[in-house]
Design a protein around this motif. Structure first.
Motif, short mmCIF file in Angstrom:
data_model
loop_
_atom_site.label_atom_id
_atom_site.label_comp_id
_atom_site.label_asym_id
_atom_site.label_seq_id
_atom_site.Cartn_x
_atom_site.Cartn_y
_atom_site.Cartn_z
N VAL A 92 1.23 -1.26 0.16
CA VAL A 92 -0.27 -0.32 -0.45
C VAL A 92 0.75 1.39 -0.14
O VAL A 92 0.75 2.31 -0.58
CB VAL A 92 -1.31 0.06 0.88
N ALA A 93 2.20 0.89 0.61
CA ALA A 93 2.60 2.63 0.80
C ALA A 93 3.14 2.33 -0.23
O ALA A 93 3.54 3.76 -0.64
CB ALA A 93 3.70 2.17 2.30
N PRO A 111 -6.68 8.68 -3.63
CA PRO A 111 -8.03 9.10 -3.01
C PRO A 111 -7.24 7.23 -2.29
O PRO A 111 -7.33 6.52 -3.40
CB PRO A 111 -8.99 9.10 -4.06
N LEU A 112 -8.18 6.52 -1.42
CA LEU A 112 -8.25 5.51 -0.42
C LEU A 112 -9.12 3.99 -1.87
O LEU A 112 -8.14 3.61 -1.63
CB LEU A 112 -9.53 5.76 -0.13
N VAL A 113 -9.54 4.81 -2.98
CA VAL A 113 -9.90 3.70 -4.13
C VAL A 113 -9.12 4.01 -4.89
O VAL A 113 -8.99 2.59 -4.96
CB VAL A 113 -11.36 4.04 -4.73
N LYS A 152 -8.97 -3.54 3.73
CA LYS A 152 -8.14 -3.20 3.90
C LYS A 152 -7.26 -2.42 4.20
O LYS A 152 -6.35 -2.06 4.83
CB LYS A 152 -6.96 -5.18 3.08
N THR A 153 -7.11 -1.84 2.19
CA THR A 153 -6.51 -0.28 2.20
C THR A 153 -6.38 0.50 3.79
O THR A 153 -5.59 0.74 4.16
CB THR A 153 -6.71 -0.32 0.84
N ARG A 154 -7.52 0.63 3.89
CA ARG A 154 -7.94 1.34 5.24
C ARG A 154 -7.54 1.42 6.18
O ARG A 154 -7.08 2.07 7.24
CB ARG A 154 -10.02 1.63 5.16
N HIS A 184 -7.53 12.03 0.19
CA HIS A 184 -5.97 12.17 -0.51
C HIS A 184 -4.90 11.90 0.87
O HIS A 184 -4.80 12.73 1.41
CB HIS A 184 -5.49 13.25 -1.09
N TYR A 185 -4.97 10.38 0.02
CA TYR A 185 -3.15 10.20 1.40
C TYR A 185 -2.30 10.48 0.26
O TYR A 185 -1.76 10.39 -0.46
CB TYR A 185 -3.63 8.68 1.73
N SER A 186 -0.99 10.89 0.98
CA SER A 186 0.31 10.99 0.70
C SER A 186 1.15 10.69 1.59
O SER A 186 1.35 10.55 2.90
CB SER A 186 0.89 12.81 -0.17
N ILE A 187 2.29 10.09 1.37
CA ILE A 187 3.97 9.34 2.23
C ILE A 187 4.74 10.19 2.27
O ILE A 187 5.27 11.36 1.63
CB ILE A 187 3.46 7.95 1.66
#
Length: 157
Positions: free
Chosen positions: A35-36, A46-48, A60-62, A88-91
């Motif tokens: 995922v990362a 975004p999650l999807v 599972k991603t969540r 939206h997600y960022s690392i």
């Protein structure tokens, strides 16, 4: 250790995703690492989309994102797109790379803070990401109980 770190830094300059993936795989396992890695390769998503690219279910991603957020490795931002909000997600690559030094932080915690038990608190915070004092005390009590039970079994043998 210094030699390994020098090799790590040299390789990071050529391919940061690979080294960051190794750290994540070692600390969290293959599912969270996958995922990362999507966030590392694709950027802010975004999650999807993360779920689709990582070939994991949305739930599972969540869960993976929750763990990464708990450890301050992933950040989220809510944006307005038309009439609906989107997350939206960022690392943060630097936060992931800082995990390489966790052993040093734990080793020198008592010396730096000059307080007995600072290494235990440091270890708890690094292991759990974020935590509460009550959570630390509970974890410490469980650890002491487990260690005393192990010692009792060794004494019986």
């Amino acid at each position: 250790m210094v030699k390994l770190y020098a090799i790590f830094v040299k390789n990071f300059e050529s391919n940061p995703t690979y080294e960051i993936s190794i750290v994540l795989l070692d600390d969290f396992g293959p599912i969270i690492e996958e995922v990362a890695k999507v966030l590392l390769q694709k950027g802010r998503l975004p999650l999807v989309s993360i779920s689709k690219f990582s070939k994991q279910s949305v739930s599972k991603t969540r869960e993976c994102l929750f763990v990464l957020i708990q450890h301050n490795l992933v950040y989220w931002a809510e944006t307005r797109e038309g009439s609906r909000n989107s997350i939206h997600y960022s690392i943060d690559q630097n936060e992931v790379l800082a995990r390489v030094n966790f052993g040093i932080y734990i080793k020198y915690a008592n010396e730096w803070v000059r307080h007995r038990g600072a290494d235990e608190i440091t270890y708890y915070m690094l292991l759990n990401g974020k935590g509460t004092f009550n959570g630390f005390i509970e974890d410490r009590n469980i650890s002491k109980r487990t260690n005393s039970e192990i010692q009792r079994v060794k004494d019986d043998v």
